[in-house]
Design a protein around this motif. Structure first.
Motif, PDB file in Angstrom:
ATOM      1  N   ARG A  50      -9.640   3.908   0.606  1.00 51.46           N
ATOM      2  CA  ARG A  50      -9.311   4.675   0.375  1.00 51.46           C
ATOM      3  C   ARG A  50      -8.012   3.902   0.788  1.00 51.46           C
ATOM      4  O   ARG A  50      -6.695   4.922   0.448  1.00 51.46           O
ATOM      5  N   ILE A  51      -7.712   2.878   0.539  1.00 49.50           N
ATOM      6  CA  ILE A  51      -5.746   2.614   0.474  1.00 49.50           C
ATOM      7  C   ILE A  51      -6.021   2.241  -1.024  1.00 49.50           C
ATOM      8  O   ILE A  51      -6.138   1.211  -1.972  1.00 49.50           O
ATOM      9  N   LYS A  63       1.147   3.389   2.204  1.00 44.68           N
ATOM     10  CA  LYS A  63       0.511   3.425   3.551  1.00 44.68           C
ATOM     11  C   LYS A  63       1.876   2.871   3.836  1.00 44.68           C
ATOM     12  O   LYS A  63       3.487   3.373   4.470  1.00 44.68           O
ATOM     13  N   GLY A  77       5.023   4.379   2.453  1.00 45.15           N
ATOM     14  CA  GLY A  77       5.619   5.237   2.716  1.00 45.15           C
ATOM     15  C   GLY A  77       6.342   5.559   3.922  1.00 45.15           C
ATOM     16  O   GLY A  77       7.480   5.530   4.215  1.00 45.15           O
ATOM     17  N   LYS A  78       6.175   4.255   5.171  1.00 38.45           N
ATOM     18  CA  LYS A  78       6.621   3.754   5.955  1.00 38.45           C
ATOM     19  C   LYS A  78       8.598   2.821   6.212  1.00 38.45           C
ATOM     20  O   LYS A  78       8.868   3.091   6.221  1.00 38.45           O
ATOM     21  N   SER A  90       0.713  -0.895  -0.161  1.00 35.79           N
ATOM     22  CA  SER A  90      -0.146  -0.541  -0.178  1.00 35.79           C
ATOM     23  C   SER A  90       0.724   1.620  -0.143  1.00 35.79           C
ATOM     24  O   SER A  90       2.149   1.182   0.172  1.00 35.79           O
ATOM     25  N   ASP A 133       6.754  10.784   3.682  1.00 31.78           N
ATOM     26  CA  ASP A 133       5.079  10.727   3.180  1.00 31.78           C
ATOM     27  C   ASP A 133       4.663  10.592   1.471  1.00 31.78           C
ATOM     28  O   ASP A 133       4.827  10.932   0.437  1.00 31.78           O
ATOM     29  N   SER A 134       3.140  10.794   1.988  1.00 34.26           N
ATOM     30  CA  SER A 134       2.104  10.433   0.448  1.00 34.26           C
ATOM     31  C   SER A 134       2.759  11.408  -0.268  1.00 34.26           C
ATOM     32  O   SER A 134       2.687  11.515  -1.484  1.00 34.26           O
TER      33      SER A 134
END
Length: 142
Positions: A90-91, A54, A57-58, A52, A63-64
């Motif tokens: 949302r993903i 997210k 990004g981690k 994903s 950040d997105s």
């Protein structure tokens, strides 16, 4: 004021080393038409296949807002495809395309080339990598 001398600053050493390392990657990445940040995304996807935004990004500590333009460029090169999760819209998931998977073989020797071009010994690598990871991990948790 010795503490304010540039040569005494750890931050400058890290900055200069980061720029040096990135410059060593540039000719190898130019050959496969990737920028250094794009290469980091591709490394993550070659390892995990699907992530994903997210999760990516981690992993990359980005950040997105930074990732989105990167992903758009990789998608325009037809190396990845982005799609919304079927279970939660949302993903946004990122997957390798066939071309993205094929690029892995062309990039396979880059880590060894970097070690050679920078003159890293296996001992230096085995010492530096855990130290750097430890510093990053301690400061991510803070």
């Amino acid at each position: 004021m010795k503490q304010l001398k540039l040569s005494n600053q750890l931050c400058f050493s890290f900055y200069a080393l980061s720029r040096l390392v990135t410059s060593h990657y540039q000719p190898f990445l130019n050959a496969i038409d990737l920028t250094y940040p794009q290469y980091l995304v591709m490394l993550s996807l070659w390892e995990h296949e699907t992530l994903s935004v997210k999760a990516l990004g981690k992993l990359l500590m980005l950040d997105s807002g930074t990732l989105t333009p990167l992903l758009k460029r990789l998608e325009s090169k037809k190396l990845i495809k982005r799609s919304r999760s079927k279970t939660d819209e949302r993903i946004v998931n990122i997957q390798l395309t066939a071309a993205g998977t094929e690029l892995k073989a062309r990039a396979a020797d880059i880590p060894e080339k970097i070690s050679c071009s920078m003159g890293f010994t296996p001992e230096e690598y085995q010492t530096l990598k855990p130290m750097i990871n430890d510093i990053l991990q301690r400061n991510q948790e803070a």
